[in-house]
Motif scaffolding. Structure first.
Motif, PDB file in Angstrom:
ATOM      1  N   ASP A   1       0.810  -1.218   0.000  1.00 53.97           N
ATOM      2  CA  ASP A   1       0.000   0.000   0.000  1.00 53.97           C
ATOM      3  C   ASP A   1       0.845   1.271   0.000  1.00 53.97           C
ATOM      4  O   ASP A   1       0.364   2.319  -0.417  1.00 53.97           O
ATOM      5  CB  ASP A   1      -0.928   0.041   1.224  1.00 53.97           C
ATOM      6  N   PHE A   2       2.097   1.188   0.484  1.00 51.02           N
ATOM      7  CA  PHE A   2       2.881   2.416   0.586  1.00 51.02           C
ATOM      8  C   PHE A   2       4.334   2.305   0.126  1.00 51.02           C
ATOM      9  O   PHE A   2       5.025   3.315   0.059  1.00 51.02           O
ATOM     10  CB  PHE A   2       2.806   3.003   2.010  1.00 51.02           C
ATOM     11  N   ILE A   3       4.777   1.119  -0.207  1.00 55.30           N
ATOM     12  CA  ILE A   3       6.110   0.968  -0.808  1.00 55.30           C
ATOM     13  C   ILE A   3       5.864   0.581  -2.257  1.00 55.30           C
ATOM     14  O   ILE A   3       5.482  -0.554  -2.552  1.00 55.30           O
ATOM     15  CB  ILE A   3       6.959  -0.092  -0.080  1.00 55.30           C
ATOM     16  N   LYS A   4       6.074   1.540  -3.159  1.00 56.57           N
ATOM     17  CA  LYS A   4       5.602   1.374  -4.533  1.00 56.57           C
ATOM     18  C   LYS A   4       6.230   0.196  -5.278  1.00 56.57           C
ATOM     19  O   LYS A   4       5.615  -0.343  -6.178  1.00 56.57           O
ATOM     20  CB  LYS A   4       5.756   2.664  -5.325  1.00 56.57           C
ATOM     21  N   TRP A   5       7.423  -0.224  -4.944  1.00 53.30           N
ATOM     22  CA  TRP A   5       8.041  -1.332  -5.683  1.00 53.30           C
ATOM     23  C   TRP A   5       7.680  -2.703  -5.108  1.00 53.30           C
ATOM     24  O   TRP A   5       8.009  -3.715  -5.698  1.00 53.30           O
ATOM     25  CB  TRP A   5       9.560  -1.166  -5.781  1.00 53.30           C
ATOM     26  N   ILE A   6       6.984  -2.757  -3.964  1.00 55.35           N
ATOM     27  CA  ILE A   6       6.444  -4.030  -3.484  1.00 55.35           C
ATOM     28  C   ILE A   6       5.030  -4.113  -4.041  1.00 55.35           C
ATOM     29  O   ILE A   6       4.141  -3.399  -3.617  1.00 55.35           O
ATOM     30  CB  ILE A   6       6.443  -4.129  -1.948  1.00 55.35           C
ATOM     31  N   THR A   7       4.864  -4.991  -5.021  1.00 53.41           N
ATOM     32  CA  THR A   7       3.578  -5.042  -5.725  1.00 53.41           C
ATOM     33  C   THR A   7       2.593  -6.026  -5.099  1.00 53.41           C
ATOM     34  O   THR A   7       1.402  -5.940  -5.354  1.00 53.41           O
ATOM     35  CB  THR A   7       3.789  -5.383  -7.211  1.00 53.41           C
ATOM     36  N   ALA A   8       3.093  -6.958  -4.283  1.00 46.53           N
ATOM     37  CA  ALA A   8       2.210  -7.901  -3.600  1.00 46.53           C
ATOM     38  C   ALA A   8       2.930  -8.462  -2.381  1.00 46.53           C
ATOM     39  O   ALA A   8       4.157  -8.586  -2.376  1.00 46.53           O
ATOM     40  CB  ALA A   8       1.804  -9.037  -4.533  1.00 46.53           C
ATOM     41  N   MET A   9       2.130  -8.808  -1.362  1.00 43.31           N
ATOM     42  CA  MET A   9       2.673  -9.424  -0.152  1.00 43.31           C
ATOM     43  C   MET A   9       1.634 -10.379   0.407  1.00 43.31           C
ATOM     44  O   MET A   9       0.462 -10.014   0.576  1.00 43.31           O
ATOM     45  CB  MET A   9       3.000  -8.359   0.898  1.00 43.31           C
ATOM     46  N   ARG A  10       2.062 -11.597   0.654  1.00 40.50           N
ATOM     47  CA  ARG A  10       1.185 -12.581   1.290  1.00 40.50           C
ATOM     48  C   ARG A  10       1.822 -12.955   2.619  1.00 40.50           C
ATOM     49  O   ARG A  10       3.000 -13.300   2.680  1.00 40.50           O
ATOM     50  CB  ARG A  10       1.021 -13.820   0.414  1.00 40.50           C
ATOM     51  N   VAL A  11       1.052 -12.880   3.679  1.00 39.59           N
ATOM     52  CA  VAL A  11       1.530 -13.218   5.014  1.00 39.59           C
ATOM     53  C   VAL A  11       0.877 -14.536   5.427  1.00 39.59           C
ATOM     54  O   VAL A  11      -0.328 -14.705   5.280  1.00 39.59           O
ATOM     55  CB  VAL A  11       1.180 -12.103   6.029  1.00 39.59           C
ATOM     56  N   SER A  12       1.685 -15.461   5.925  1.00 44.54           N
ATOM     57  CA  SER A  12       1.153 -16.757   6.347  1.00 44.54           C
ATOM     58  C   SER A  12       1.897 -17.257   7.575  1.00 44.54           C
ATOM     59  O   SER A  12       2.950 -16.722   7.938  1.00 44.54           O
ATOM     60  CB  SER A  12       1.270 -17.769   5.205  1.00 44.54           C
ATOM     61  N   GLY A  13       1.343 -18.286   8.179  1.00 46.05           N
ATOM     62  CA  GLY A  13       1.997 -18.944   9.307  1.00 46.05           C
ATOM     63  C   GLY A  13       2.180 -18.064  10.524  1.00 46.05           C
ATOM     64  O   GLY A  13       3.089 -18.300  11.320  1.00 46.05           O
ATOM     65  N   GLU A  14       1.318 -17.075  10.687  1.00 47.31           N
ATOM     66  CA  GLU A  14       1.494 -16.151  11.814  1.00 47.31           C
ATOM     67  C   GLU A  14       1.196 -16.854  13.130  1.00 47.31           C
ATOM     68  O   GLU A  14       0.179 -17.520  13.284  1.00 47.31           O
ATOM     69  CB  GLU A  14       0.582 -14.942  11.635  1.00 47.31           C
ATOM     70  N   GLN A  15       2.126 -16.693  14.078  1.00 48.87           N
ATOM     71  CA  GLN A  15       1.952 -17.243  15.414  1.00 48.87           C
ATOM     72  C   GLN A  15       2.743 -16.416  16.414  1.00 48.87           C
ATOM     73  O   GLN A  15       3.689 -15.718  16.034  1.00 48.87           O
ATOM     74  CB  GLN A  15       2.380 -18.708  15.456  1.00 48.87           C
TER      75      GLN A  15
END
Length: 151
Positions: free
Chosen positions: A22-36
């Motif tokens: 949303d705010f770092i223009k060169w990161i076009t996608a991010m998937r977060v998983s396995g959060e603990q």
């Protein structure tokens, strides 16, 4: 970098890796998983990112540990176009209010040409990342650093 935001605000922003696109223009996608959360309260997750810059697109995965008590967020390489990658944020409270934020990034690309280009632009890249976070903090927390941040 000295900021007028509380350590909690700075930590919440830096550890919110799902919002990076949303705010770092060169990161076009991010998937977060396995959060603990472990027994000491440290949040662990995996971040799978897509980065695009001037026709260059890469994917990489990191293991992220966010320790609110210590004021650190550390991302370490799982897989991707790097030989090594470690990014560490340190957030420290200031007695006068606000926080000091530091970002250290240690990386080396597998591709020699990209590695040379990246090494030549390391400081610029870190400064752009810090600027993107500061701009997002201004948007989220509606505080202007020049008005309240001691130098």
């Amino acid at each position: 970098m000295r900021v007028p935001y509380s350590p909690a605000q700075a930590f919440d922003l830096v550890s919110d890796i799902a919002s990076y696109p949303d705010f770092i223009k060169w990161i076009t996608a991010m998937r977060v998983s396995g959060e603990q959360v472990d027994e000491s309260g440290v949040r662990h997750m995996r971040g799978d990112a897509v980065v695009g810059f001037k026709g260059f697109v890469e994917r990489f995965s990191t293991a992220v540990s966010a320790d609110r008590e210590q004021g650190t967020v550390v991302a370490s390489l799982i897989q991707g176009p790097f030989r090594r990658l470690k990014a560490q944020w340190r957030i420290e409270p200031r007695a006068q209010g606000g926080a000091d934020i530091a970002l250290e990034i240690d990386y080396e690309f597998k591709n020699v040409l990209i590695a040379v280009l990246a090494a030549a632009n390391h400081d610029t890249a870190v400064n752009r990342i810090m600027s993107a976070f500061l701009d997002e903090a201004k948007r989220r927390y509606a505080v202007t650093p020049s008005a309240s941040a001691p130098e």
